[in-house]
Motif scaffolding. Structure first.
Motif, short mmCIF file in Angstrom:
data_model
loop_
_atom_site.label_atom_id
_atom_site.label_comp_id
_atom_site.label_asym_id
_atom_site.label_seq_id
_atom_site.Cartn_x
_atom_site.Cartn_y
_atom_site.Cartn_z
N UNK A 267 0.78 -1.24 0.01
CA UNK A 267 -0.10 -0.04 0.00
C UNK A 267 0.99 1.38 -0.13
N UNK A 268 1.70 1.27 1.04
CA UNK A 268 2.81 2.47 0.81
C UNK A 268 3.51 2.57 -0.49
N UNK A 269 3.99 1.52 -1.07
CA UNK A 269 4.73 1.86 -2.16
C UNK A 269 3.67 2.18 -3.50
N UNK A 270 2.50 1.67 -3.34
CA UNK A 270 1.59 1.91 -4.49
C UNK A 270 1.13 3.38 -4.26
N UNK A 271 0.90 4.08 -3.02
CA UNK A 271 0.67 5.48 -2.74
C UNK A 271 1.75 6.18 -3.48
N UNK A 272 3.07 5.83 -3.14
CA UNK A 272 4.12 6.62 -3.70
C UNK A 272 4.15 6.41 -5.41
N UNK A 273 3.88 5.24 -5.96
CA UNK A 273 4.00 4.99 -7.24
C UNK A 273 2.77 5.99 -7.93
N UNK A 274 1.64 5.95 -7.26
CA UNK A 274 0.58 6.80 -8.00
C UNK A 274 0.23 8.27 -7.35
N UNK A 275 1.28 8.65 -6.62
CA UNK A 275 1.29 9.98 -5.73
C UNK A 275 -0.01 10.21 -5.20
N UNK A 276 -0.40 9.26 -4.32
CA UNK A 276 -1.78 9.31 -3.47
C UNK A 276 -1.52 9.27 -2.11
N UNK A 277 -2.54 9.29 -1.42
CA UNK A 277 -2.58 8.97 0.21
C UNK A 277 -3.77 8.34 0.35
N UNK A 278 -3.95 6.92 -0.27
CA UNK A 278 -5.28 6.43 -0.22
C UNK A 278 -5.06 5.29 1.06
N UNK A 279 -6.19 5.17 1.63
CA UNK A 279 -6.21 3.94 2.50
C UNK A 279 -6.11 2.72 1.67
N UNK A 280 -6.42 1.58 2.09
CA UNK A 280 -6.39 0.25 1.52
C UNK A 280 -7.82 0.25 0.59
#
Length: 187
Positions: A131-144
């Motif tokens: 989740x942390x890596x995907x938020x970084x990849x997509x420039x988001x701060x999403x919950x799961x």
């Protein structure tokens, strides 16, 4: 290698003849084959195969549907050696009976693995650190849950972005049900 279709159920031959691509040939000739439900899993697992030389002899087929029974029967009709392996990656979709029915086929030659969550994207997001890596990849701060909604809103483009990050050296955790299947395929 010669495949004799005269002993195969005519309904199965008819069914396979409607699949107008190389998938049927892969089912006939691949000694190690993984069937998946959709293109997302196919793209992701193919990306994993490229990074592990012990997995370069595996073919992936996206069947575009939930049920694998006909495909299991077809594969069993064509493969009778102990060296051939069929792996199946399926979504749970909250269907306990379907999970049980598919996993009943598990043997030395067949291994069916089912996601823990509803589908691949949920298990991928919840895998350790993803989740942390995907938020970084997509420039988001999403919950799961928000990331799940994001990933499933444009499945193909989002998994391609993940695979491109993998190719660039990012290390995502592989969902357990997929990693155990790939470990089995290596044996």
């Amino acid at each position: 290698k010669v495949i004799d279709l005269s002993r195969i159920d005519s309904r199965l031959v008819y069914y396979l003849s409607k699949r107008e691509n190389f998938d049927t040939l892969n089912m006939f000739y691949a000694s190690k084959l993984i069937l998946v439900e959709g293109a997302t899993e196919e793209i992701y697992i193919n990306s994993l195969l490229q990074h592990d030389p012990l997995l370069n002899n595996i073919r992936i087929i996206s069947i575009g549907q939930k049920g694998f029974k006909t495909f299991i029967e077809a594969w069993e009709s064509f493969h009778c050696t102990n060296h051939d392996k069929l792996g199946i990656v399926r979504d749970y979709d909250y269907q306990d009976q379907a999970k049980k029915d598919h996993e009943a086929h598990n043997s030395d030659a067949i291994l069916v693995k089912t996601s823990s969550g509803k589908e691949f994207e949920e298990d991928f997001i919840n895998a350790d650190g993803n989740l942390e890596k995907m938020n970084k990849l997509f420039s988001t701060e999403n919950s799961a849950q928000e990331m799940y909604n994001y990933m499933t809103s444009d499945k193909l483009n989002n998994i391609i972005a993940v695979c491109q990050a993998l190719d660039s050296g990012e290390s995502f955790s592989t969902p357990y049900y997929i990693s155990t299947l790939l470990d089995w395929m290596k044996q």
